[in-house]
Scaffold this motif. Structure first.
Motif, PDB file in Angstrom:
ATOM      1  N   THR A  66       0.687  -1.064   0.601  1.00  0.00           N
ATOM      2  CA  THR A  66       0.000   0.165  -0.038  1.00  0.00           C
ATOM      3  C   THR A  66       0.354   1.131  -0.353  1.00  0.00           C
ATOM      4  O   THR A  66       2.043   1.791   0.944  1.00  0.00           O
ATOM      5  CB  THR A  66      -0.696   0.059   1.556  1.00  0.00           C
ATOM      6  OG1 THR A  66      -1.761  -1.272   1.356  1.00  0.00           O
ATOM      7  CG2 THR A  66      -1.412   1.483   1.298  1.00  0.00           C
ATOM      8  N   VAL A  67       0.359   2.168  -0.693  1.00  0.00           N
ATOM      9  CA  VAL A  67       1.539   3.742  -0.913  1.00  0.00           C
ATOM     10  C   VAL A  67       0.784   4.816  -0.434  1.00  0.00           C
ATOM     11  O   VAL A  67      -0.820   4.521  -1.125  1.00  0.00           O
ATOM     12  CB  VAL A  67       2.018   3.158  -2.469  1.00  0.00           C
ATOM     13  CG1 VAL A  67       2.933   4.499  -2.246  1.00  0.00           C
ATOM     14  CG2 VAL A  67       2.989   1.864  -2.481  1.00  0.00           C
ATOM     15  N   LEU A  68       0.574   5.178   0.014  1.00  0.00           N
ATOM     16  CA  LEU A  68       0.030   6.267   0.526  1.00  0.00           C
ATOM     17  C   LEU A  68       0.682   7.634  -0.515  1.00  0.00           C
ATOM     18  O   LEU A  68       1.951   8.242  -0.099  1.00  0.00           O
ATOM     19  CB  LEU A  68      -0.224   6.912   2.315  1.00  0.00           C
ATOM     20  CG  LEU A  68      -0.660   5.683   2.539  1.00  0.00           C
ATOM     21  CD1 LEU A  68      -0.821   6.163   4.582  1.00  0.00           C
ATOM     22  CD2 LEU A  68      -1.876   5.257   2.774  1.00  0.00           C
ATOM     23  N   LEU A  69      -0.807   8.630  -0.544  1.00  0.00           N
ATOM     24  CA  LEU A  69      -0.475  10.007  -1.642  1.00  0.00           C
ATOM     25  C   LEU A  69      -1.068  10.674  -0.302  1.00  0.00           C
ATOM     26  O   LEU A  69      -2.230  11.108   0.460  1.00  0.00           O
ATOM     27  CB  LEU A  69      -1.036  10.047  -2.852  1.00  0.00           C
ATOM     28  CG  LEU A  69      -0.887   8.949  -3.933  1.00  0.00           C
ATOM     29  CD1 LEU A  69      -1.513   9.459  -5.239  1.00  0.00           C
ATOM     30  CD2 LEU A  69       1.318   9.193  -3.790  1.00  0.00           C
ATOM     31  N   VAL A  70       0.384  11.635   0.370  1.00  0.00           N
ATOM     32  CA  VAL A  70      -0.512  12.747   1.650  1.00  0.00           C
ATOM     33  C   VAL A  70       0.166  14.730   1.148  1.00  0.00           C
ATOM     34  O   VAL A  70       1.325  13.402   0.664  1.00  0.00           O
ATOM     35  CB  VAL A  70       0.198  12.076   2.732  1.00  0.00           C
ATOM     36  CG1 VAL A  70      -0.339  10.420   3.559  1.00  0.00           C
ATOM     37  CG2 VAL A  70       1.706  12.237   3.468  1.00  0.00           C
ATOM     38  N   GLY A  71       0.013  15.023   1.919  1.00  0.00           N
ATOM     39  CA  GLY A  71       0.706  15.955   2.021  1.00  0.00           C
ATOM     40  C   GLY A  71      -0.343  17.701   1.300  1.00  0.00           C
ATOM     41  O   GLY A  71      -1.368  16.903   1.903  1.00  0.00           O
ATOM     42  N   PRO A  72      -0.039  18.627   1.609  1.00  0.00           N
ATOM     43  CA  PRO A  72      -0.864  20.315   1.989  1.00  0.00           C
ATOM     44  C   PRO A  72      -2.060  19.593   0.691  1.00  0.00           C
ATOM     45  O   PRO A  72      -1.968  18.542  -0.199  1.00  0.00           O
ATOM     46  CB  PRO A  72       0.336  20.865   1.344  1.00  0.00           C
ATOM     47  CG  PRO A  72       1.422  21.053   2.126  1.00  0.00           C
ATOM     48  CD  PRO A  72       1.057  18.807   0.965  1.00  0.00           C
ATOM     49  N   ALA A  73      -3.195  20.538   1.161  1.00  0.00           N
ATOM     50  CA  ALA A  73      -4.056  20.725  -0.108  1.00  0.00           C
ATOM     51  C   ALA A  73      -3.544  20.888  -1.038  1.00  0.00           C
ATOM     52  O   ALA A  73      -3.116  22.156  -1.025  1.00  0.00           O
ATOM     53  CB  ALA A  73      -5.737  21.233   1.135  1.00  0.00           C
ATOM     54  N   ASP A  74      -3.996  20.585  -2.613  1.00  0.00           N
ATOM     55  CA  ASP A  74      -3.873  21.442  -3.776  1.00  0.00           C
ATOM     56  C   ASP A  74      -2.509  21.404  -4.045  1.00  0.00           C
ATOM     57  O   ASP A  74      -2.238  22.382  -4.840  1.00  0.00           O
ATOM     58  CB  ASP A  74      -4.444  23.009  -3.626  1.00  0.00           C
ATOM     59  CG  ASP A  74      -6.233  22.537  -3.059  1.00  0.00           C
ATOM     60  OD1 ASP A  74      -6.591  22.561  -3.961  1.00  0.00           O
ATOM     61  OD2 ASP A  74      -5.691  23.572  -2.868  1.00  0.00           O
ATOM     62  N   SER A  75      -1.934  20.238  -3.108  1.00  0.00           N
ATOM     63  CA  SER A  75      -0.557  20.134  -3.709  1.00  0.00           C
ATOM     64  C   SER A  75      -0.170  18.993  -5.508  1.00  0.00           C
ATOM     65  O   SER A  75       0.529  19.111  -5.487  1.00  0.00           O
ATOM     66  CB  SER A  75       0.591  19.472  -2.593  1.00  0.00           C
ATOM     67  OG  SER A  75      -0.320  17.926  -1.971  1.00  0.00           O
ATOM     68  N   GLY A  76      -1.529  18.815  -5.407  1.00  0.00           N
ATOM     69  CA  GLY A  76      -1.577  17.810  -7.050  1.00  0.00           C
ATOM     70  C   GLY A  76      -1.660  16.051  -6.600  1.00  0.00           C
ATOM     71  O   GLY A  76      -1.231  15.496  -7.700  1.00  0.00           O
ATOM     72  N   LYS A  77      -1.840  15.829  -5.600  1.00  0.00           N
ATOM     73  CA  LYS A  77      -2.840  14.408  -4.720  1.00  0.00           C
ATOM     74  C   LYS A  77      -2.897  14.018  -6.083  1.00  0.00           C
ATOM     75  O   LYS A  77      -2.912  12.265  -6.150  1.00  0.00           O
ATOM     76  CB  LYS A  77      -3.120  14.018  -3.653  1.00  0.00           C
ATOM     77  CG  LYS A  77      -1.441  14.664  -2.336  1.00  0.00           C
ATOM     78  CD  LYS A  77      -1.968  14.652  -1.083  1.00  0.00           C
ATOM     79  CE  LYS A  77      -3.188  14.927  -1.094  1.00  0.00           C
ATOM     80  NZ  LYS A  77      -3.293  16.760  -0.475  1.00  0.00           N
ATOM     81  N   THR A  78      -4.401  14.358  -6.281  1.00  0.00           N
ATOM     82  CA  THR A  78      -5.527  13.396  -6.950  1.00  0.00           C
ATOM     83  C   THR A  78      -4.988  13.822  -8.437  1.00  0.00           C
ATOM     84  O   THR A  78      -5.579  12.205  -9.316  1.00  0.00           O
ATOM     85  CB  THR A  78      -6.654  14.704  -6.759  1.00  0.00           C
ATOM     86  OG1 THR A  78      -7.115  14.061  -5.126  1.00  0.00           O
ATOM     87  CG2 THR A  78      -7.432  13.550  -7.213  1.00  0.00           C
ATOM     88  N   ALA A  79      -4.698  14.399  -8.863  1.00  0.00           N
ATOM     89  CA  ALA A  79      -4.306  14.700  -9.606  1.00  0.00           C
ATOM     90  C   ALA A  79      -3.141  12.837 -10.241  1.00  0.00           C
ATOM     91  O   ALA A  79      -3.179  12.704 -11.388  1.00  0.00           O
ATOM     92  CB  ALA A  79      -3.153  15.836 -10.238  1.00  0.00           C
TER      93      ALA A  79
END
Length: 325
Positions: A66-79
């Motif tokens: 499992t790899v998590l994408l974390v970080g501030p909002a609007d940093s480009g995680k969902t894209a």
């Protein structure tokens, strides 16, 4: 008929089985070197017979990583999530609902390169969700908008210590290091003049600029946080490198030897998080002082919105890193 002569004469009869107290008084058991050697052999046997195998991941880290994408909002995680998992980039919006999918990095061998990717939005209300997922993740990608880093450096860096603390504590409890990728996203927008159509292809100079900015700014801000904690009597004052997050006594000894509890599972309630695992000892902050975490750096670019199957080097570093998970 047996003669009762010995009993009648009052002679002392030697027992056939010696008492336990007499065995404990045996000369060999009074020799510290002999006792230490016996204990060493015993612990070695227990270590190799009871320790979970490398293939069995503690705390839910089994099967597909499992790899998590974390970080501030609007940093480009969902894209980034959409591009990696589905090969396309679409318009995204801030959400408070995590997304997950399983996909393969290699069509020739899907089973070997399967990854479970989880995108956790950066909304403050999801901090508990982030923490819960971090404890069982095989790897973590901390996504940073490289354009927003300079104006929001302090706020972005302050999100790292809690993440690093949870990951380091879980890694040491399980006996398996967790991989962390610090990723500079949207690097294609750094070029001047700004491209009318963002491209996933990065020049060597743009890639280097993004990498240098991410490393220098985050290192500076983490050092500022460390000095701030030390000057205000934080837990890092006078603390050297911490070797384990285990406690004291037999429970702590068991954790140090076998990584977690006897059954090989990490209980969330028992997991002791220690921020000193992040800061190391006195002096400036160094990434290599973070305990139990394998830290790497990367740069990414996604190209134009709605571009499908777009060629380029924008995610090459990310994909290569994911193959190592």
């Amino acid at each position: 008929m047996a003669s009762p002569r010995n009993a009648a004469s009052g002679a002392r009869v030697t027992p056939e089985v010696e008492s336990i107290s007499s065995l404990l008084l045996h000369p060999l058991l009074q020799d510290p070197k002999f006792v230490a050697a016996v204990l060493a052999v015993f612990l070695s046997v227990v270590l190799f017979t009871c320790k979970p195998s490398a293939k069995r991941r503690v705390g839910g880290r089994s099967g597909t990583p499992t790899v998590l994408l974390v970080g501030p909002a609007d940093s480009g995680k969902t894209a980034l999530f959409a591009k990696l998992a589905h090969g396309s980039r679409t318009e995204t919006h801030t959400s408070i609902t995590p997304s997950s999918t399983t996909f393969s990095l290699d069509s020739e061998d899907p089973a070997r390169t399967a990854i479970r990717l989880v995108d956790i939005p950066g909304h403050p209300r999801l901090r508990d969700e982030v923490k819960r997922n971090l404890k069982t993740a095989s790897a973590v990608v901390f996504v940073v908008d490289i354009q927003a880093l300079l104006r929001n450096a302090g706020a972005i860096a302050e999100e790292l210590p809690p993440i690093l603390t949870t990951v380091a504590s879980a890694s040491l409890a399980s006996g398996q290091p967790t991989k962390l990728l610090l990723l500079a996203s949207k690097a294609d927008l750094l070029s001047r003049p700004s491209p009318t159509t963002p491209s996933p292809t990065l020049s060597a100079s743009t890639r280097q600029t993004a990498a240098d900015r991410l490393s220098s700014v985050l290192t500076r801000e983490m050092d500022r946080l460390k000095q701030s904690r030390a000057s205000t009597g934080g837990r890092i004052e006078g603390i050297g490198r911490v070797q384990s997050s285990g406690g004291t006594g037999l429970a702590g000894l068991w954790k140090r030897f076998f990584g977690g509890r006897g059954g090989g599972d990490v209980d969330d309630a028992e997991l002791e998080e220690d921020e000193t695992l992040v800061w190391g000892g006195r002096g400036t902050f160094r990434w290599e002082d973070v305990e139990g975490v394998e830290i790497a750096w990367g740069v990414s670019a996604l190209g134009a919105v709605k571009a499908v199957g777009e060629e380029g080097e924008g995610l090459d570093e990310v994909r290569e890193w994911l193959r190592s998970v």
